[in-house]
Design an enzyme around this catalytic site. Structure first.
Site, short mmCIF file in Angstrom:
data_model
loop_
_atom_site.label_atom_id
_atom_site.label_comp_id
_atom_site.label_asym_id
_atom_site.label_seq_id
_atom_site.Cartn_x
_atom_site.Cartn_y
_atom_site.Cartn_z
N ARG A 54 0.88 -1.35 0.04
CA ARG A 54 -0.01 0.01 0.13
C ARG A 54 0.98 1.18 0.02
NH1 ARG A 54 2.51 2.29 3.04
NH2 ARG A 54 2.48 2.33 5.38
N GLU A 60 0.11 10.23 7.96
CA GLU A 60 1.28 9.45 8.37
C GLU A 60 1.32 9.57 10.01
OE1 GLU A 60 2.41 6.87 6.60
OE2 GLU A 60 2.88 8.27 5.34
N HIS A 61 1.37 8.14 10.58
CA HIS A 61 1.63 8.01 12.12
C HIS A 61 0.26 8.87 12.78
CE1 HIS A 61 5.48 6.18 12.17
NE2 HIS A 61 5.76 7.03 11.20
N ASP A 63 -2.79 7.00 12.55
CA ASP A 63 -3.91 5.67 12.53
C ASP A 63 -3.97 5.24 14.09
OD1 ASP A 63 -1.15 4.77 12.33
OD2 ASP A 63 -1.78 2.90 11.34
N GLY A 182 8.58 1.09 2.98
CA GLY A 182 7.61 1.93 3.40
C GLY A 182 6.39 1.62 2.56
N SER A 184 4.84 -1.22 2.89
CA SER A 184 4.05 -2.10 3.72
C SER A 184 4.17 -3.77 3.40
CB SER A 184 2.57 -1.82 4.21
OG SER A 184 2.04 -2.10 5.42
N SER A 185 5.28 -4.11 2.97
CA SER A 185 5.59 -5.31 2.48
C SER A 185 5.43 -6.40 3.45
CB SER A 185 7.06 -5.55 2.00
OG SER A 185 8.15 -5.39 3.10
N ASP A 236 -2.13 -0.17 7.35
CA ASP A 236 -1.62 -0.74 6.53
C ASP A 236 -2.42 -2.18 6.13
OD1 ASP A 236 0.42 0.69 6.69
OD2 ASP A 236 1.70 -0.83 7.69
N LYS A 281 11.33 -1.49 10.33
CA LYS A 281 10.43 -1.18 11.34
C LYS A 281 10.62 -1.80 12.63
CE LYS A 281 6.00 -1.18 10.74
NZ LYS A 281 4.52 -0.63 10.16
#
Length: 540
Positions: A54, A60-61, A63, A182, A184-185, A236, A281
């Site tokens: 996604r 950002e940051h 959620d 970034g 979201s793998s 994500d 992360k």
């Protein structure tokens, strides 16, 4: 898009491919995966589970502070082919592949080695007569740990205390989402593995009493990713599961999980560019991601105290809930929370309210508070504070920057709503002339977001700052980091007619791209449009 909808299970390849987008040769990838699975396991796959990466356009940051965000699924994805494995009756449980619910996992990437693992029953601490499961999941950046995390969630949700045992399974993984980018793998891998074990055990079938909806899959995947050491806010997973083509999703988490498609204006193309700084992360969480979660939560409690709002002694109130209590928002008992226009008004006021979080004096580095100062401001004892805010997560910091984090969260939440309103108003007007002006305004909101991420949330890095600057000079209307930050990708809003020239200019200008050509270059910078969310293909 309702959280109550079923996960799409396709049985027709034409319908499947038409839903995925056009920039990648999806048919070739799926066919190659199925053929390779048959070569390795001497049987055809029963299912292929897909979960896309996604891109977050803005938001950002925020959620995990329970504010809405605007992500979209990209066309790049994780695919897992799987089939049940026959274990002869009375086979010894050693080797591991003969054990109940055992997994043989392989990866098309040759650098990832074959993994064999099996869960085992264990009594729970609470009730010795009820059996749970044990599956060792080290909090390390290894692909199989994300597979295990998805599996463990399915075991705990569907097989605890049950007489039915999970089916032994063979699986083969491939992916086109760059790791640490970034995009979201990791979430895509967890969603795909969760889907795999649900599908192989019949939990996606319409006749099943335990059928899993999109909303349930999002919540399961959130919990599953925590098992590898990341406290995710849910954006994500929701984007990977619930996205629809041609739109970004406005995903809200309060008072409940909802996802509403928001069409992008005509002529808008997203270009993703990898900074080539790998954002791990999980490994950096104590100093970065997890620390920001704690800072926003502690800031919310202290802000609530300043505003004379009631907060329970053990409650982890969020910045979104502080806003709601301040304006006496009604939720539950028929209350659906604030309308978006009222929320925008309230957010504008919260930008002023957070000024009370600025520490007094000049001894604090960049407006940071020590742990001892936070405890005093929270109104809790040291023991209570530790239990509520530190006992469940690893953090590494001497100063906690509550003001900067809260300032970013409230301003970013407002930018999300402004972005969405511009998109919806443009869709309603259907005016091509106004669309160009709107794209410029959307780009400015993205640029403002990048400034806030860098200065207030401090989740950017020099390479991301450089890459977003180059993107704007190359013709992007807006460019910002996407994902957790500290490396990974940028997302740029580029007029459709300028995409090729834009990519060429960035490739020539960003130093780490020097010498990259062809497929190697297309792996690090590429255009995409919003794609469909997670799904499963069932073979005949």
């Amino acid at each position: 898009m309702s959280a109550q909808e079923s996960i799409p299970v396709y049985t027709n390849l034409t319908d499947l491919y038409s839903s995925l987008g056009t920039s990648l040769n999806h048919a070739e990838r799926w066919s190659n995966l199925a053929e390779e699975f048959e070569k390795r396991f001497k049987k055809k796959p029963t299912y292929i589970a897909r979960a896309p990466g996604r891109v977050n356009l803005i938001g950002e940051h925020i959620d995990y502070a329970l504010f809405g965000v605007l992500p979209a699924a990209v066309e790049r994805d994780i695919l897992i082919a799987c089939a049940p494995r026959d274990v002869p009756p009375n086979s010894p449980v050693e080797p591991a592949e003969n054990a109940p619910g055992s997994v043989i996992a392989e990866n098309l990437q040759p650098k990832y080695t074959r993994q064999v693992f099996a869960p085992r029953r264990k009594p729970t601490e609470e009730e010795v007569h009820v059996e749970g499961w044990h599956l060792e999941i080290p909090q390390e950046l290894r692909w199989e740990n994300y597979v295990k995390a998805g599996y463990y969630g399915v075991l705990e949700e569907h097989f605890t205390g049950a007489t039915q045992l999970p089916i032994p399974v063979d699986l083969l993984v491939t992916g086109s989402v760059p790791a640490g980018s970034g995009l979201s793998s990791s979430a895509a891998m967890v969603v795909a593995s969760t889907l795999t074990f649900l599908a192989i055990n019949g939990k996606l079938e319409a006749s099943s009493d335990e059928k899993v909806t999109k909303g349930k899959l999002v919540k399961m995947s959130m919990e599953n990713e925590k098992r590898v050491g990341v406290n995710s806010g849910g954006m994500d997973q929701a984007a990977s599961v619930m996205s629809v083509p041609s739109s970004v999703l406005y995903i809200t988490f309060y008072p409940s999980l909802t996802a509403s498609p928001t069409p992008l204006p005509a002529g808008a193309v997203l270009v993703l560019a990898h900074s080539l700084v790998v954002a791990d992360k999980a490994l950096t969480a104590p100093k970065n991601y997890n620390l920001r979660v704690v800072e926003t939560l502690v800031g919310a409690r202290i802000l609530a105290r300043h505003l004379k709002l009631t907060v329970g002694a053990t409650e982890k109130i969020t910045l979104r809930e502080v806003l709601g209590r301040l304006v006496e928002e009604v939720v539950g008992d028929g209350g659906d929370g604030l309308a978006e226009d009222m929320l925008m008004e309230a957010l504008a006021k919260m930008g002023e309210a957070v000024e009370v979080l600025k520490p007094v004096g000049t001894t604090h580095a960049e407006w940071g508070a020590t742990k001892e100062e936070m405890v005093e401001m929270s109104g809790l004892s040291a023991e209570e504070f530790h239990k509520v805010y530190l006992s469940w997560v690893d953090v590494d910091a001497t100063h906690f920057k509550l003001y900067k984090r809260a300032k970013h969260v409230y301003s970013e939440a407002l930018r999300v709503l402004q972005f969405r309103k511009l998109c919806l108003d443009t869709a309603a007007s259907s005016s091509l002339s106004s669309s160009a002006d709107v794209l410029t305004q959307l780009g400015q909101l993205m640029n403002d977001s990048q400034t806030s991420c860098a200065a207030d949330f401090q989740c950017s890095c020099p390479e991301l700052d450089q890459l977003t600057g180059i993107a704007r000079e190359a013709g992007a209307l807006g460019s910002r980091l996407t994902g957790a930050g500290w490396g990974g990708c940028t997302v740029s809003l580029v007029p459709e007619a300028q995409v090729d020239a834009f990519i060429k200019k960035v490739a020539e200008t960003y130093p780490p791209y020097k010498g990259l050509e062809g497929e190697a270059l297309s792996e690090v910078i590429f255009a995409t449009r919003p794609s469909v969310g997670a799904c499963v293909y069932k073979f005949d």
